[in-house]
Design a protein around this motif. Structure first.
Motif, PDB file in Angstrom:
ATOM      1  N   VAL A  32       0.870  -1.174   0.000  1.00  0.00           N
ATOM      2  CA  VAL A  32       0.000   0.000   0.000  1.00  0.00           C
ATOM      3  C   VAL A  32       0.910   1.228   0.000  1.00  0.00           C
ATOM      4  CG1 VAL A  32      -1.737   1.303   1.287  1.00  0.00           C
ATOM      5  CG2 VAL A  32      -1.854  -1.210   1.222  1.00  0.00           C
ATOM      6  N   PRO A  33       0.811   2.077  -1.027  1.00  0.00           N
ATOM      7  CA  PRO A  33       1.649   3.282  -1.055  1.00  0.00           C
ATOM      8  C   PRO A  33       1.459   4.125   0.207  1.00  0.00           C
ATOM      9  CG  PRO A  33       0.626   2.929  -3.185  1.00  0.00           C
ATOM     10  CD  PRO A  33      -0.011   1.958  -2.226  1.00  0.00           C
ATOM     11  N   GLU A  34       2.550   4.752   0.665  1.00  0.00           N
ATOM     12  CA  GLU A  34       2.523   5.535   1.909  1.00  0.00           C
ATOM     13  C   GLU A  34       1.462   6.625   1.905  1.00  0.00           C
ATOM     14  OE1 GLU A  34       6.201   7.051   3.444  1.00  0.00           O
ATOM     15  OE2 GLU A  34       7.278   5.237   2.820  1.00  0.00           O
ATOM     16  N   ALA A  35       1.175   7.195   0.757  1.00  0.00           N
ATOM     17  CA  ALA A  35       0.224   8.304   0.667  1.00  0.00           C
ATOM     18  C   ALA A  35      -1.225   7.872   0.896  1.00  0.00           C
ATOM     19  CB  ALA A  35       0.348   8.981  -0.700  1.00  0.00           C
ATOM     20  N   ILE A  36      -1.487   6.572   0.906  1.00  0.00           N
ATOM     21  CA  ILE A  36      -2.842   6.067   1.112  1.00  0.00           C
ATOM     22  C   ILE A  36      -3.031   5.764   2.596  1.00  0.00           C
ATOM     23  CG2 ILE A  36      -4.510   4.265   0.548  1.00  0.00           C
ATOM     24  CD1 ILE A  36      -3.154   3.987  -2.162  1.00  0.00           C
ATOM     25  N   ASP A  37      -4.072   6.333   3.173  1.00  0.00           N
ATOM     26  CA  ASP A  37      -4.317   6.201   4.606  1.00  0.00           C
ATOM     27  C   ASP A  37      -5.082   4.914   4.918  1.00  0.00           C
ATOM     28  OD1 ASP A  37      -4.415   6.798   7.305  1.00  0.00           O
ATOM     29  OD2 ASP A  37      -6.163   8.105   7.128  1.00  0.00           O
ATOM     30  N   ILE A  44     -11.445  -3.487   3.681  1.00  0.00           N
ATOM     31  CA  ILE A  44     -11.966  -2.539   2.712  1.00  0.00           C
ATOM     32  C   ILE A  44     -12.458  -3.267   1.463  1.00  0.00           C
ATOM     33  CG2 ILE A  44     -10.477  -0.656   3.492  1.00  0.00           C
ATOM     34  CD1 ILE A  44      -8.735  -1.289   0.948  1.00  0.00           C
ATOM     35  N   ARG A  45     -13.137  -2.528   0.611  1.00  0.00           N
ATOM     36  CA  ARG A  45     -13.505  -3.062  -0.696  1.00  0.00           C
ATOM     37  C   ARG A  45     -12.322  -2.870  -1.631  1.00  0.00           C
ATOM     38  NH1 ARG A  45     -19.903  -1.660  -1.433  1.00  0.00           N
ATOM     39  NH2 ARG A  45     -20.473  -2.583   0.568  1.00  0.00           N
ATOM     40  N   LEU A  46     -12.110  -3.861  -2.482  1.00  0.00           N
ATOM     41  CA  LEU A  46     -10.991  -3.856  -3.417  1.00  0.00           C
ATOM     42  C   LEU A  46     -11.512  -4.190  -4.805  1.00  0.00           C
ATOM     43  CD1 LEU A  46      -7.895  -3.878  -4.027  1.00  0.00           C
ATOM     44  CD2 LEU A  46      -7.962  -6.322  -3.506  1.00  0.00           C
ATOM     45  N   LEU A 103      -1.298   0.110 -10.728  1.00  0.00           N
ATOM     46  CA  LEU A 103      -1.819   1.376 -10.226  1.00  0.00           C
ATOM     47  C   LEU A 103      -2.832   1.105  -9.126  1.00  0.00           C
ATOM     48  CD1 LEU A 103      -2.219   3.339 -13.578  1.00  0.00           C
ATOM     49  CD2 LEU A 103      -0.314   3.373 -11.955  1.00  0.00           C
ATOM     50  N   VAL A 104      -2.728   1.872  -8.060  1.00  0.00           N
ATOM     51  CA  VAL A 104      -3.623   1.761  -6.915  1.00  0.00           C
ATOM     52  C   VAL A 104      -4.474   3.028  -6.891  1.00  0.00           C
ATOM     53  CG1 VAL A 104      -3.792   1.412  -4.424  1.00  0.00           C
ATOM     54  CG2 VAL A 104      -1.850   0.440  -5.687  1.00  0.00           C
ATOM     55  N   ASP A 105      -5.757   2.874  -7.156  1.00  0.00           N
ATOM     56  CA  ASP A 105      -6.690   4.002  -7.196  1.00  0.00           C
ATOM     57  C   ASP A 105      -7.461   4.089  -5.888  1.00  0.00           C
ATOM     58  OD1 ASP A 105      -6.087   4.636  -9.875  1.00  0.00           O
ATOM     59  OD2 ASP A 105      -7.599   3.235 -10.632  1.00  0.00           O
ATOM     60  N   VAL A 106      -7.490   5.272  -5.297  1.00  0.00           N
ATOM     61  CA  VAL A 106      -8.321   5.502  -4.117  1.00  0.00           C
ATOM     62  C   VAL A 106      -9.671   5.990  -4.639  1.00  0.00           C
ATOM     63  CG1 VAL A 106      -8.601   6.779  -1.963  1.00  0.00           C
ATOM     64  CG2 VAL A 106      -6.308   6.070  -2.719  1.00  0.00           C
ATOM     65  N   VAL A 107     -10.672   5.113  -4.541  1.00  0.00           N
ATOM     66  CA  VAL A 107     -12.011   5.417  -5.042  1.00  0.00           C
ATOM     67  C   VAL A 107     -12.825   6.117  -3.957  1.00  0.00           C
ATOM     68  CG1 VAL A 107     -14.106   4.444  -6.069  1.00  0.00           C
ATOM     69  CG2 VAL A 107     -11.874   3.408  -6.568  1.00  0.00           C
ATOM     70  N   THR A 108     -12.866   5.540  -2.774  1.00  0.00           N
ATOM     71  CA  THR A 108     -13.510   6.127  -1.600  1.00  0.00           C
ATOM     72  C   THR A 108     -12.510   5.996  -0.460  1.00  0.00           C
ATOM     73  OG1 THR A 108     -15.672   5.334  -2.381  1.00  0.00           O
ATOM     74  CG2 THR A 108     -15.541   6.081  -0.102  1.00  0.00           C
ATOM     75  N   PRO A 109     -11.895   7.107  -0.004  1.00  0.00           N
ATOM     76  CA  PRO A 109     -10.850   7.027   1.017  1.00  0.00           C
ATOM     77  C   PRO A 109     -11.263   6.201   2.234  1.00  0.00           C
ATOM     78  CG  PRO A 109     -10.998   9.249   0.154  1.00  0.00           C
ATOM     79  CD  PRO A 109     -12.183   8.486  -0.398  1.00  0.00           C
ATOM     80  N   GLY A 110     -10.384   5.272   2.612  1.00  0.00           N
ATOM     81  CA  GLY A 110     -10.622   4.431   3.774  1.00  0.00           C
ATOM     82  C   GLY A 110     -11.660   3.353   3.589  1.00  0.00           C
ATOM     83  N   PHE A 111     -12.243   3.247   2.384  1.00  0.00           N
ATOM     84  CA  PHE A 111     -13.328   2.294   2.170  1.00  0.00           C
ATOM     85  C   PHE A 111     -13.156   1.450   0.909  1.00  0.00           C
ATOM     86  CE2 PHE A 111     -17.685   1.411   0.545  1.00  0.00           C
ATOM     87  CZ  PHE A 111     -18.095   0.560   1.564  1.00  0.00           C
ATOM     88  N   LYS A 112     -12.693   2.077  -0.192  1.00  0.00           N
ATOM     89  CA  LYS A 112     -12.574   1.327  -1.438  1.00  0.00           C
ATOM     90  C   LYS A 112     -11.385   1.806  -2.259  1.00  0.00           C
ATOM     91  CE  LYS A 112     -15.127  -0.231  -5.500  1.00  0.00           C
ATOM     92  NZ  LYS A 112     -16.436  -0.221  -6.186  1.00  0.00           N
ATOM     93  N   ALA A 129     -18.892   5.349   1.936  1.00  0.00           N
ATOM     94  CA  ALA A 129     -18.592   4.497   3.088  1.00  0.00           C
ATOM     95  C   ALA A 129     -19.763   4.562   4.058  1.00  0.00           C
ATOM     96  CB  ALA A 129     -17.316   4.973   3.768  1.00  0.00           C
ATOM     97  N   PRO A 130     -20.080   3.436   4.721  1.00  0.00           N
ATOM     98  CA  PRO A 130     -21.177   3.468   5.693  1.00  0.00           C
ATOM     99  C   PRO A 130     -20.795   4.315   6.897  1.00  0.00           C
ATOM    100  CG  PRO A 130     -20.063   1.355   5.764  1.00  0.00           C
ATOM    101  CD  PRO A 130     -19.462   2.125   4.617  1.00  0.00           C
ATOM    102  N   SER A 131     -21.805   4.832   7.586  1.00  0.00           N
ATOM    103  CA  SER A 131     -21.532   5.582   8.807  1.00  0.00           C
ATOM    104  C   SER A 131     -20.892   4.646   9.817  1.00  0.00           C
ATOM    105  CB  SER A 131     -22.836   6.157   9.371  1.00  0.00           C
ATOM    106  OG  SER A 131     -23.652   5.104   9.843  1.00  0.00           O
TER     107      SER A 131
END
Length: 143
Positions: A32-37, A44-46, A103-112, A129-131
């Motif tokens: 997981v690249p460092e810039a992705i939290d 998560i969803r992948l 390539l690793v795409d952040v679609v929904t931060p912390g969720f997908k 992302a769900p509450s």
């Protein structure tokens, strides 16, 4: 709510990584690249070029987070010995092997997030992302 968003949209944050293998096995992993939290243990969803799975972020030998599997649901992602892993079949089907860029795409931060080959364009379903309370209920039901 869910929208469709292409991988080349400004709404998608893209990072480059390289496929690696776990130890001496041929089992693929993607750091997981460092810039992705994302933290070790997150489920998560992948998306693998558009097909959605679930993964639990694993820990590499050096302590960094990585992706080691893609499973049908969150429960199987937490217990990978019970379900079919789709990560290796995907890498083989698209011709990716150790050392190849992905390539690793952040679609929904912390969720997908999504994985795709360089040069490939994917249209993702960007689900909110769900509450926190809904995520806790789902986690309880999965476990």
């Amino acid at each position: 709510m869910s929208d469709r968003v292409p991988s080349d949209s400004d709404a998608v944050d893209t990072h480059r990584a390289h496929v690696e293998t776990v130890g001496r096995t041929a089992r693929p992993r993607v750091p997981v690249p460092e810039a992705i939290d994302l933290a070790v243990g997150d489920v998560i969803r992948l998306s693998l070029e558009g097909d959605t799975y679930h993964t639990q972020i694993a820990e590499a030998l050096d302590g960094t987070p990585d992706i080691r599997g893609a499973f049908a649901n969150a429960r199987l992602a937490r217990t990978p010995n019970e379900g079919e892993d789709h990560l290796r079949p995907w890498t083989e089907a698209v011709g990716l092997s150790a050392g190849d860029p992905v390539l690793v795409d952040v679609v929904t931060p912390g969720f997908k997030i999504g994985l795709r080959r360089p040069g490939e364009r994917v249209v993702y379903e960007a689900t909110d992302a769900p509450s926190g309370s809904l995520a806790d209920i789902a986690r309880d039901l999965d476990g």
